[in-house]
Design an enzyme around this catalytic site. Structure first.
Site, PDB file in Angstrom:
ATOM      1  N   LEU A  54       0.867  -1.171   0.000  1.00 15.93           N
ATOM      2  CA  LEU A  54       0.000   0.000   0.000  1.00 15.93           C
ATOM      3  C   LEU A  54       0.903   1.219   0.000  1.00 15.93           C
ATOM      4  O   LEU A  54       2.016   1.180   0.514  1.00 15.93           O
ATOM      5  CB  LEU A  54      -0.897   0.022   1.249  1.00 15.93           C
ATOM      6  CG  LEU A  54      -1.904  -1.104   1.436  1.00 15.93           C
ATOM      7  CD1 LEU A  54      -2.624  -0.928   2.770  1.00 15.93           C
ATOM      8  CD2 LEU A  54      -2.908  -1.123   0.294  1.00 15.93           C
ATOM      9  N   ASP A  55       0.406   2.311  -0.541  1.00 24.09           N
ATOM     10  CA  ASP A  55       1.140   3.565  -0.446  1.00 24.09           C
ATOM     11  C   ASP A  55       1.443   3.879   1.014  1.00 24.09           C
ATOM     12  O   ASP A  55       0.683   3.509   1.909  1.00 24.09           O
ATOM     13  CB  ASP A  55       0.297   4.724  -0.996  1.00 24.09           C
ATOM     14  CG  ASP A  55       0.575   4.981  -2.456  1.00 24.09           C
ATOM     15  OD1 ASP A  55       1.545   4.420  -2.985  1.00 24.09           O
ATOM     16  OD2 ASP A  55      -0.178   5.753  -3.058  1.00 24.09           O
ATOM     17  N   LYS A  56       2.508   4.607   1.236  1.00 26.04           N
ATOM     18  CA  LYS A  56       2.867   5.034   2.584  1.00 26.04           C
ATOM     19  C   LYS A  56       1.688   5.721   3.261  1.00 26.04           C
ATOM     20  O   LYS A  56       1.414   5.488   4.445  1.00 26.04           O
ATOM     21  CB  LYS A  56       4.073   5.981   2.524  1.00 26.04           C
ATOM     22  CG  LYS A  56       4.524   6.508   3.878  1.00 26.04           C
ATOM     23  CD  LYS A  56       5.748   7.396   3.728  1.00 26.04           C
ATOM     24  CE  LYS A  56       6.221   7.914   5.078  1.00 26.04           C
ATOM     25  NZ  LYS A  56       7.431   8.768   4.958  1.00 26.04           N
TER      26      LYS A  56
END
Length: 335
Positions: free
Chosen positions: A154-156
Site C-alpha cells: 500500500l502507499d505510505k
C-alpha cells in the site's frame, strides 16, 4: 506482483539516483529490449536491468518503457538507477495492529504514514522493520532480504489491511493468488465531487506519466491494463452536484497508484491527494478536511479476503475507517 502482486498505491519509491544514458544504433534494433540494452549498461546484470525497466525507470526518446520483452528500437535510452539501500533491514519495536496470525502468515491494519519496506526517504520505521521485530527469525529471508514477507503493498499514506508471509510456502501461495486476481480487495475513498455514473468499471492502460516520472497516468498505449470497479456509496452536498462522495473500489488488477489515478481520471480524485488532486475541492469541503486533520489522500484498504494458501481456510478481514477519514466523512455528512 500487482500483477506483480503489488497493490494500489504501491510503486517504486523515487530517489534521485544515478542517471545513465546510452544510444542504441539501428544495427542493434529488433532484439528483445533487455538483451539489446545489456551491453550498453555493463555494470548492471540483465536481471537488474529487467527489474529497473519494470519499475518504470527507463525511458526511450523521452517516453517511459516498462516492458523488457518488447522489441528494441534505435534511439536514446535514459535509465535512472536508484541509490542503494541497506540490504538487511533492522528489526524495530514498532507497535502493530495484528488482525490475524499463524505460523504461515500475518494480517495487519497498516496505519497511514508507514512505508511498507525500506526505500530512499524511508529507510526505517517501515512495516518490514516492524514485522522483523514482531515475527523474529520466522520472517528472515522470506521473499528476499530487503522485503521479507511482502507480497503486496500500500502507499505510505494509504491505510488498511495487508497480509505478509511468514514462510516460503505461504509467500509462494499468496503471490500466486495475487497474480491470478484471486483476492477480494475493497477500498474506501472520499473523493472531490462524485464520479459519474455512480457505479461502473474503469479499464485503462496505466504507466509512468510522460511529463513527470514520479506520477502514474492513464496512457493511450504502452502502459499495463488496469481495472477498477467502483460504486458511489454516499454523496455529500447538493444532490444535483455533489461536493464530495464516499466511493467503494474493488481492484481487479493492482497497478501502482491505480485507484488514485482512476478516480482522478473520472474527475473525482481522492480528497487530500497531493499528487493527483489537481484543483482544490469546494471551500466547505476544504473546511471539513482541515477540521478532520486529514493530511494525506483519503484512501483506506477496508477489506481483504483470500483463501489461506496452506490450510485452505477462507479468510476475510475488514477494518473501519481510521480516525482522520471517519472524522472527515462525519463532517461531509453535514454539507
Amino acid at each position: 506482483m500487482g500483477d506483480d502482486a503489488f497493490d494500489e498505491g504501491a510503486g517504486p519509491e523515487e530517489g534521485l539516483g544515478e542517471v545513465l544514458t546510452a544510444v542504441l544504433p539501428e544495427g542493434q534494433a529488433g532484439q528483445r529490449l533487455d538483451k539489446a540494452l545489456a551491453p550498453l549498461f555493463p555494470d548492471l546484470s540483465r536481471a537488474r536491468l529487467q527489474a529497473l525497466i519494470a519499475e518504470g525507470r527507463l525511458s526511450a526518446n523521452g517516453q517511459p518503457v516498462t516492458d523488457a520483452s518488447r522489441k528494441a528500437r534505435a534511439g536514446t535510452y535514459v535509465l535512472v538507477v536508484p541509490p542503494p539501500i541497506p540490504a538487511d533491514p533492522e528489526p524495530e519495536a514498532i507497535p502493530l495492529v495484528v488482525l490475524y496470525e499463524d505460523e504461515h502468515l500475518i494480517v495487519v491494519d497498516k496505519p497511514a504514514g508507514m512505508a511498507v519496506h525500506p526505500a530512499p526517504g524511508s529507510l526505517t520505521g517501515t512495516l518490514v522493520n516492524a514485522l522483523l521485530h514482531h515475527c523474529g527469525d520466522s520472517l528472515s529471508g522470506v521473499g528476499g532480504v530487503a522485503r521479507p514477507g511482502i507480497v503486496h503493498r500500500l502507499d505510505k499514506d494509504t491505510s488498511g489491511v495487508m497480509v505478509a508471509a511468514k514462510s516460503d510456502a505461504a509467500h509462494k501461495g499468496l503471490s500466486a493468488l495475487f497474480a491470478r486476481h484471486d483476492i477480494d480487495r475493497l477500498y474506501v475513498a472520499l473523493t472531490r465531487g462524485a464520479p459519474s455514473p455512480s457505479a461502473g468499471t474503469i479499464t485503462t492502460q496505466i504507466g509512468r506519466s510522460p511529463g513527470d516520472r514520479k506520477k502514474m497516468a492513464v496512457l493511450r498505449s504502452g502502459g499495463r491494463e488496469a481495472i477498477t470497479h467502483y460504486r458511489v456509496e454516499a454523496a455529500f452536498g447538493p444532490q444535483d452536484r455533489p461536493l464530495a462522495a464516499r466511493v467503494a473500489c474493488r481492484l481487479e488488477t493492482g497497478r501502482t497508484h491505480q485507484i488514485r489515478v482512476h478516480l482522478a481520471s473520472k474527475g473525482s480524485p481522492c480528497l487530500g491527494d497531493p499528487v493527483y488532486g489537481a484543483s482544490p475541492p469546494a471551500a466547505p469541503v476544504r473546511e471539513q478536511i482541515q477540521a478532520a486533520g486529514l493530511k494525506r489522500q483519503a484512501l483506506h484498504a477496508a477489506l481483504l479476503g483470500f483463501v489461506h494458501p496452506i490450510t485452505g481456510e477462507a479468510l476475510r478481514f475488514e477494518t473501519p475507517l481510521p480516525a482522520d477519514m471517519a472524522a472527515l466523512q462525519k463532517g461531509l455528512e453535514t454539507l
